[in-house]
Design an enzyme around this catalytic site. Sequence first.
Site, PDB file in Angstrom:
ATOM      1  N   ASP A   1       0.819  -1.209   0.000  1.00  0.00           N
ATOM      2  CA  ASP A   1       0.000   0.000   0.000  1.00  0.00           C
ATOM      3  C   ASP A   1       0.854   1.261   0.000  1.00  0.00           C
ATOM      4  O   ASP A   1       2.045   1.230   0.299  1.00  0.00           O
ATOM      5  CB  ASP A   1      -0.865   0.029   1.264  1.00  0.00           C
ATOM      6  CG  ASP A   1      -2.160  -0.731   1.048  1.00  0.00           C
ATOM      7  OD1 ASP A   1      -2.391  -1.205  -0.077  1.00  0.00           O
ATOM      8  OD2 ASP A   1      -2.924  -0.844   2.005  1.00  0.00           O
TER       9      ASP A   1
ATOM     10  N   LYS B   1      -3.885   3.643  -3.197  1.00  0.00           N
ATOM     11  CA  LYS B   1      -4.905   4.477  -3.830  1.00  0.00           C
ATOM     12  C   LYS B   1      -4.228   5.481  -4.753  1.00  0.00           C
ATOM     13  O   LYS B   1      -3.446   6.302  -4.324  1.00  0.00           O
ATOM     14  CB  LYS B   1      -5.675   5.251  -2.764  1.00  0.00           C
ATOM     15  CG  LYS B   1      -6.751   4.443  -2.103  1.00  0.00           C
ATOM     16  CD  LYS B   1      -7.605   5.363  -1.248  1.00  0.00           C
ATOM     17  CE  LYS B   1      -8.073   4.625  -0.008  1.00  0.00           C
ATOM     18  NZ  LYS B   1      -8.309   5.509   1.102  1.00  0.00           N
TER      19      LYS B   1
ATOM     20  N   MET C   1      -7.671   9.170   9.365  1.00  0.00           N
ATOM     21  CA  MET C   1      -8.236   9.701   8.109  1.00  0.00           C
ATOM     22  C   MET C   1      -9.227  10.845   8.344  1.00  0.00           C
ATOM     23  O   MET C   1     -10.257  10.920   7.692  1.00  0.00           O
ATOM     24  CB  MET C   1      -8.961   8.573   7.341  1.00  0.00           C
ATOM     25  CG  MET C   1      -8.062   7.437   6.948  1.00  0.00           C
ATOM     26  SD  MET C   1      -8.958   6.077   6.153  1.00  0.00           S
ATOM     27  CE  MET C   1      -9.538   5.154   7.563  1.00  0.00           C
TER      28      MET C   1
HETATM   29  N1  SAH Z   1      -4.120   0.115   8.958  1.00  0.00           N
HETATM   30  C1  SAH Z   1      -3.590   1.422   9.298  1.00  0.00           C
HETATM   31  C2  SAH Z   1      -4.578   2.536   9.042  1.00  0.00           C
HETATM   32  C3  SAH Z   1      -4.926   2.740   7.586  1.00  0.00           C
HETATM   33  S1  SAH Z   1      -6.029   4.081   7.337  1.00  0.00           S
HETATM   34  C4  SAH Z   1      -3.132   1.414  10.752  1.00  0.00           C
HETATM   35  O1  SAH Z   1      -3.427   0.464  11.477  1.00  0.00           O
HETATM   36  O2  SAH Z   1      -2.437   2.347  11.156  1.00  0.00           O
HETATM   37  C5  SAH Z   1      -4.918   5.393   6.923  1.00  0.00           C
HETATM   38  C6  SAH Z   1      -4.802   6.370   8.047  1.00  0.00           C
HETATM   39  O3  SAH Z   1      -3.946   5.854   9.058  1.00  0.00           O
HETATM   40  C7  SAH Z   1      -4.175   7.689   7.674  1.00  0.00           C
HETATM   41  O4  SAH Z   1      -5.098   8.567   7.073  1.00  0.00           O
HETATM   42  C8  SAH Z   1      -3.732   8.200   9.026  1.00  0.00           C
HETATM   43  O5  SAH Z   1      -4.822   8.713   9.758  1.00  0.00           O
HETATM   44  C9  SAH Z   1      -3.283   6.910   9.690  1.00  0.00           C
HETATM   45  N2  SAH Z   1      -1.823   6.685   9.596  1.00  0.00           N
HETATM   46  C10 SAH Z   1      -1.218   5.634   9.040  1.00  0.00           C
HETATM   47  N3  SAH Z   1       0.126   5.725   9.169  1.00  0.00           N
HETATM   48  C11 SAH Z   1       0.351   6.875   9.840  1.00  0.00           C
HETATM   49  C12 SAH Z   1       1.530   7.535  10.298  1.00  0.00           C
HETATM   50  N4  SAH Z   1       2.751   7.032  10.101  1.00  0.00           N
HETATM   51  N5  SAH Z   1       1.378   8.721  10.951  1.00  0.00           N
HETATM   52  C13 SAH Z   1       0.164   9.238  11.177  1.00  0.00           C
HETATM   53  N6  SAH Z   1      -0.981   8.661  10.758  1.00  0.00           N
HETATM   54  C14 SAH Z   1      -0.890   7.490  10.110  1.00  0.00           C
END
Ligand code: SAH
Length: 263
Positions: free
Chosen positions: A49, A71, A185
């Site tokens: 991803d 995406k 998000m």
């Molecule tokens: N499966 C992922 C979430 C995916 S949805 C998890 O468990 O973290 C995508 C959202 O995750 C982003 O819009 C943001 O809100 C968050 N996110 C993912 N990686 C991040 C990071 N390194 N720093 C801050 N937010 C993060």
Amino acid sequence: MIDLGPLAQHMPEFLPGTVWLVGAGPGDPGLLTAQAIHALARADVLVYDALVGDEILKIVNPAAELEFAGKRGGKPSAKQRDITERLIELARQGKRVLRLKGGDPFVFGRGGEEALALVAAGVPFRVVPGITSGLGGLAMAGIPATTRDTNQAITLMTGHCATQGPEAVDWAAFARTGAPLILYMAMNNLPKIVPQLLAAGMSAATPVAFVTNASTPRQRVVVSTLATAIDDVAAAGIEPPTITVIGDIVPLRAALGFGDGRP
Ligand code: SAH
């Protein structure tokens, strides 16, 4: 290949014709699990991803094929169907398929949806949890998810597509719990979410933190309040990926010695 030493004996065998749904954690390769490292070393094909960083891609088996499945426009639903169909196709070719996702695959990562599709297709799979950004990101920002003095619960929730239509969220109900809200998000919908929390009686002084690119060299933390959050996000130019933290755990960051100059 990274030598896992005595941990190697605990690793499940990555069988050909199976799919592993693996969490990559929030970004820092040091926050990968041993099982994720094991899977990266053995995968025949890696389907990854947008949130999976280049540093993590560097430790994949050099012979593995890399396929990007993040995406980049297109209709999300059709795209998701394409991804699951591709995973099934690759597994049926007898490959060791590593489906690598940011954070934890089962937390807002569509890992659950992909697992359901694999079950329906009769493709064997394994799930390898990862550190979800809503918890790991907080830790990296110096914000404890809980302390006995501040909160007995936390709410991990999505701020995406959650303000209107059939997926509408009852923000007032969440505000009333008093538990900190940890939003994934949420950046696009923040101007819709904040007024609903204020209307539900949440104090305008409620502390808010934005943790962007948590655990990476680009990590950035902006602290605000519910009253000023929308303006502060615009002024600071905060962009995804960002975790939004709303609640009384935010000021603990300063108490722990985190702050300006110590991201
Ligand atoms: N499966 C992922 C979430 C995916 S949805 C998890 O468990 O973290 C995508 C959202 O995750 C982003 O819009 C943001 O809100 C968050 N996110 C993912 N990686 C991040 C990071 N390194 N720093 C801050 N937010 C993060």
